[in-house]
Scaffold this motif. Structure first.
Motif, PDB file in Angstrom:
ATOM      1  N   CYS A  70       0.962  -5.334  13.753  1.00 60.32           N
ATOM      2  CA  CYS A  70       0.419  -5.903  12.517  1.00 60.32           C
ATOM      3  C   CYS A  70       1.531  -6.028  11.481  1.00 60.32           C
ATOM      4  N   THR A  71       1.194  -6.569  10.328  1.00 60.59           N
ATOM      5  CA  THR A  71       2.144  -6.721   9.229  1.00 60.59           C
ATOM      6  C   THR A  71       2.400  -5.363   8.561  1.00 60.59           C
ATOM      7  N   GLY A  72       3.368  -5.352   7.647  1.00 56.45           N
ATOM      8  CA  GLY A  72       3.612  -4.136   6.875  1.00 56.45           C
ATOM      9  C   GLY A  72       2.395  -3.753   6.043  1.00 56.45           C
ATOM     10  N   THR A  73       1.738  -4.748   5.496  1.00 59.98           N
ATOM     11  CA  THR A  73       0.552  -4.460   4.681  1.00 59.98           C
ATOM     12  C   THR A  73      -0.510  -3.768   5.523  1.00 59.98           C
ATOM     13  N   ALA A  74      -0.703  -4.245   6.753  1.00 56.91           N
ATOM     14  CA  ALA A  74      -1.714  -3.613   7.596  1.00 56.91           C
ATOM     15  C   ALA A  74      -1.264  -2.215   8.036  1.00 56.91           C
ATOM     16  N   GLY A  75       0.051  -1.990   8.130  1.00 57.49           N
ATOM     17  CA  GLY A  75       0.550  -0.635   8.399  1.00 57.49           C
ATOM     18  C   GLY A  75       0.208   0.289   7.246  1.00 57.49           C
ATOM     19  N   MET A  76       0.323  -0.247   6.027  1.00 62.05           N
ATOM     20  CA  MET A  76      -0.070   0.494   4.821  1.00 62.05           C
ATOM     21  C   MET A  76      -1.583   0.791   4.871  1.00 62.05           C
ATOM     22  N   GLU A  77      -2.338  -0.236   5.200  1.00 59.56           N
ATOM     23  CA  GLU A  77      -3.800  -0.105   5.231  1.00 59.56           C
ATOM     24  C   GLU A  77      -4.237   0.874   6.327  1.00 59.56           C
ATOM     25  N   VAL A 144       3.976   6.906  -2.171  1.00 57.06           N
ATOM     26  CA  VAL A 144       5.095   6.283  -2.909  1.00 57.06           C
ATOM     27  C   VAL A 144       5.734   5.201  -2.038  1.00 57.06           C
ATOM     28  N   VAL A 145       6.462   4.318  -2.724  1.00 53.20           N
ATOM     29  CA  VAL A 145       7.229   3.293  -2.010  1.00 53.20           C
ATOM     30  C   VAL A 145       8.686   3.760  -1.991  1.00 53.20           C
ATOM     31  N   HIS A 146       9.193   4.020  -0.795  1.00 52.03           N
ATOM     32  CA  HIS A 146      10.569   4.525  -0.694  1.00 52.03           C
ATOM     33  C   HIS A 146      11.565   3.464  -1.169  1.00 52.03           C
ATOM     34  N   ALA A 147      11.314   2.222  -0.762  1.00 45.06           N
ATOM     35  CA  ALA A 147      12.221   1.128  -1.155  1.00 45.06           C
ATOM     36  C   ALA A 147      11.356  -0.009  -1.691  1.00 45.06           C
ATOM     37  N   GLU A 148      11.271  -0.118  -3.014  1.00 49.18           N
ATOM     38  CA  GLU A 148      10.367  -1.106  -3.649  1.00 49.18           C
ATOM     39  C   GLU A 148      11.063  -2.465  -3.657  1.00 49.18           C
ATOM     40  N   THR A 149      10.666  -3.303  -2.718  1.00 53.77           N
ATOM     41  CA  THR A 149      11.326  -4.598  -2.526  1.00 53.77           C
ATOM     42  C   THR A 149      11.102  -5.532  -3.713  1.00 53.77           C
ATOM     43  N   SER A 150      10.090  -5.260  -4.514  1.00 52.73           N
ATOM     44  CA  SER A 150       9.836  -6.163  -5.651  1.00 52.73           C
ATOM     45  C   SER A 150      10.780  -5.893  -6.821  1.00 52.73           C
ATOM     46  N   ALA A 173       4.663   7.386   2.733  1.00 56.09           N
ATOM     47  CA  ALA A 173       5.795   6.632   2.179  1.00 56.09           C
ATOM     48  C   ALA A 173       5.880   5.242   2.791  1.00 56.09           C
ATOM     49  N   ASP A 174       5.992   4.250   1.921  1.00 56.13           N
ATOM     50  CA  ASP A 174       6.237   2.869   2.346  1.00 56.13           C
ATOM     51  C   ASP A 174       7.731   2.741   2.622  1.00 56.13           C
ATOM     52  N   CYS A 175       8.066   2.604   3.904  1.00 57.75           N
ATOM     53  CA  CYS A 175       9.479   2.526   4.300  1.00 57.75           C
ATOM     54  C   CYS A 175       9.789   1.151   4.881  1.00 57.75           C
ATOM     55  N   VAL A 176       9.046   0.159   4.399  1.00 57.52           N
ATOM     56  CA  VAL A 176       9.190  -1.199   4.925  1.00 57.52           C
ATOM     57  C   VAL A 176      10.632  -1.681   4.794  1.00 57.52           C
ATOM     58  N   THR A 177      11.251  -1.454   3.642  1.00 61.05           N
ATOM     59  CA  THR A 177      12.613  -1.945   3.430  1.00 61.05           C
ATOM     60  C   THR A 177      13.657  -0.838   3.596  1.00 61.05           C
ATOM     61  N   SER A 178      13.226   0.370   3.977  1.00 59.14           N
ATOM     62  CA  SER A 178      14.227   1.434   4.128  1.00 59.14           C
ATOM     63  C   SER A 178      14.550   1.756   5.587  1.00 59.14           C
ATOM     64  N   SER A 196       6.656   0.974   8.386  1.00 60.39           N
ATOM     65  CA  SER A 196       7.722   0.022   8.102  1.00 60.39           C
ATOM     66  C   SER A 196       7.347  -1.336   8.664  1.00 60.39           C
ATOM     67  N   CYS A 197       8.351  -2.180   8.835  1.00 60.79           N
ATOM     68  CA  CYS A 197       8.180  -3.552   9.296  1.00 60.79           C
ATOM     69  C   CYS A 197       9.336  -3.876  10.222  1.00 60.79           C
ATOM     70  N   THR A 198       9.122  -4.868  11.066  1.00 54.34           N
ATOM     71  CA  THR A 198      10.204  -5.267  11.954  1.00 54.34           C
ATOM     72  C   THR A 198      11.158  -6.272  11.313  1.00 54.34           C
ATOM     73  N   GLN A 199      10.712  -6.954  10.242  1.00 59.75           N
ATOM     74  CA  GLN A 199      11.465  -8.122   9.751  1.00 59.75           C
ATOM     75  C   GLN A 199      12.497  -7.816   8.669  1.00 59.75           C
ATOM     76  N   LYS A 200      12.730  -6.535   8.391  1.00 61.40           N
ATOM     77  CA  LYS A 200      13.687  -6.225   7.312  1.00 61.40           C
ATOM     78  C   LYS A 200      14.964  -5.672   7.946  1.00 61.40           C
ATOM     79  N   CYS A 201      15.256  -4.394   7.714  1.00 58.33           N
ATOM     80  CA  CYS A 201      16.564  -3.892   8.171  1.00 58.33           C
ATOM     81  C   CYS A 201      16.659  -3.780   9.695  1.00 58.33           C
TER      82      CYS A 201
HETATM   83  C1  LIG Z   1       7.933  -2.489   0.233  1.00 64.14           C
HETATM   84  C2  LIG Z   1       7.003  -3.389   0.981  1.00 64.14           C
HETATM   85  N1  LIG Z   1       5.821  -2.910   1.371  1.00 64.14           N
HETATM   86  C3  LIG Z   1       4.949  -3.669   2.059  1.00 64.14           C
HETATM   87  C4  LIG Z   1       5.246  -4.982   2.391  1.00 64.14           C
HETATM   88  C5  LIG Z   1       4.251  -5.803   3.130  1.00 64.14           C
HETATM   89  O1  LIG Z   1       4.728  -6.251   4.355  1.00 64.14           O
HETATM   90  P1  LIG Z   1       4.110  -7.579   5.013  1.00 64.14           P
HETATM   91  O2  LIG Z   1       4.514  -8.729   4.158  1.00 64.14           O
HETATM   92  O3  LIG Z   1       4.694  -7.623   6.396  1.00 64.14           O
HETATM   93  O4  LIG Z   1       2.633  -7.387   5.039  1.00 64.14           O
HETATM   94  C6  LIG Z   1       6.466  -5.520   2.003  1.00 64.14           C
HETATM   95  C7  LIG Z   1       6.806  -6.921   2.308  1.00 64.14           C
HETATM   96  O5  LIG Z   1       7.773  -7.476   1.856  1.00 64.14           O
HETATM   97  C8  LIG Z   1       7.372  -4.701   1.285  1.00 64.14           C
HETATM   98  O6  LIG Z   1       8.558  -5.179   0.901  1.00 64.14           O
END
Ligand SMILES: Cc1ncc(COP(=O)(O)O)c(C=O)c1O
Length: 380
Positions: A70-77, A144-150, A173-178, A196-201
């Motif tokens: 799934c996406t990072g968001t669904a990993g969070m969910e 918490v978000v470990h690496a806040e991509t925004s 911990a949101d480690c999507v970008t870490s 985390s996510c596959t599409q970042k680091c």
């Molecule tokens: C810190 C962080 N958390 C969650 C997400 C959500 O990931 P996705 O877009 O794959 O659902 C992102 C996406 O950029 C992100 O940067």
């Protein structure tokens, strides 16, 4: 007469936004390997290899580690749906778009959400999170978000984990970008649910969300009063990914698994520390050069991330137009501000294979060329 159907011809791009990043060629090659069925015993051995490498990437010797499809968001969910039940209190550190999303989803899980906020570009101070925990001693989760991509801000996660280690609360911990780009030691630090996510680091295509779940979190999940959604049921997922013989849960995205396998192999072959150092060096070079050009970075320097740099758009410049020209004239993608309340910014990602000073110089050169022709920049 044969119908003229559109052909697929995406242009080459240098993806230096907040993600996805460019995929490693070896990862693309892995996706060309022979397709297997999701119940093939050979695939089941491959799944175990992926789990083993993922454990090393997370540095999570115990508990459950696997990639969700799934996406990072669904990993969070998935984490929130497993760790929270209606009426539970969740303390969420919110200083950007993704912290806000955690709070939103926690509320949808029926939790009482206590948000601890900080301005764009700041990290939420750990002492404020701990104060909220003192006020809400029955809170079940801190997120918490470990690496806040925004914003390009890194949260001092190891320090937070150490501060709340003795409390009866789980840490998510949101480690999507870490993961794979920033120092991270989920097991030793005591993270209970990391995603985390596959599409970042990791520089693989989007579509999978690697997770690491501690023994304490698994214990909490086992004692739930209410069931979790079927797709996020970690017990059932473990039955497919880890237990043998594997039990069908859903049809796995086989080629995405091959991609992750190769991405993890490349990560471990390079070595975690070396990979983190490469990201640090590339990010620091970019940030130094941007400042030398008179541009202002959004993140508090003490918490500046390496893989993601947010740059304030100078007054009088149309930030969106600059992004469009970078893409059109130079084939380079960078991001803009995320969400309606974000300050005007460019977000430059140097992740995975793009975490090099050479790539940073390519992006800087393109910015120079575009901004040189912006008459209003004379004053910057
Ligand atoms: C810190 C962080 N958390 C969650 C997400 C959500 O990931 P996705 O877009 O794959 O659902 C992102 C996406 O950029 C992100 O940067």
């Amino acid at each position: 007469m044969r119908e003229e159907l559109p052909t697929l011809e995406p242009p080459e791009r240098l993806l230096c936004g907040p993600g996805p990043t460019n995929v490693e060629p070896a990862v693309i090659d892995a996706m060309r390997k022979p397709m297997l069925g999701h119940l093939d015993p050979v695939l089941h051995d491959i799944l175990l290899d992926v789990v083993d490498m993922l454990r090393r990437a997370w540095r999570m010797p115990d508990g459950l580690v696997l990639p969700l499809h799934c996406t990072g968001t669904a990993g969070m969910e998935a984490g929130l749906a497993n760790l929270l039940e209606p009426g539970d209190t969740a303390i969420v550190a919110r200083s950007g778009y993704f912290g806000r999303r955690i709070a939103d989803i926690a509320g949808r899980c029926g939790a009482e959400v206590v948000s601890v906020t900080a301005d764009w570009g700041e990290a939420v101070p750990n002492e404020r999170i701990v104060q909220e925990l003192d006020r809400h001693p029955r809170a079940r989760l801190v997120a918490v978000v470990h690496a806040e991509t925004s914003t390009g801000v890194g949260h001092p996660l190891a320090e937070l984990a150490a501060e709340i280690r003795d409390r009866d609360v789980l840490l998510m911990a949101d480690c999507v970008t870490s993961l794979g780009g920033v120092e991270l030691d989920a097991g030793a630090w005591g993270i209970d649910y990391a995603y985390s996510c596959t599409q970042k680091c990791l520089a693989a295509p989007p579509g999978m969300s690697p997770i690491a779940v501690s023994e304490a979190a698994l214990e909490r999940i086992r004692s739930r009063r209410t069931p979790v959604p079927f797709s996020f049921d970690l017990r059932l997922l473990e039955g497919y990914w880890v237990e043998r013989p594997a039990a069908y849960h859903h049809t796995a995205p086989i080629l995405g698994i091959y991609a992750l396998h190769e991405a993890l192999r490349m990560l471990l072959e390079e070595g975690l520390e070396t990979r983190w150092a490469r990201h640090t060096e590339a990010g620091a070079h970019l940030q130094r050069e941007l400042k030398a050009r008179g541009l202002e970075l959004l993140a508090d320097p003490e918490h500046q991330l390496a893989p993601l740099t947010a740059v304030r758009v100078p007054d009088g410049i149309d930030g969106k137009e600059v992004q469009v020209r970078l893409l059109r004239e130079h084939g380079i993608e960078v991001g803009g501000g995320l969400g309606p309340s974000a300050p005007s910014m460019w977000r430059i990602g140097l992740m995975g294979r793009n975490a090099t000073t050479e790539t940073a110089d390519r992006v800087l050169g393109a910015f120079d060329a575009v901004l040189d022709r912006e008459p209003s920049l004379a004053s910057v």
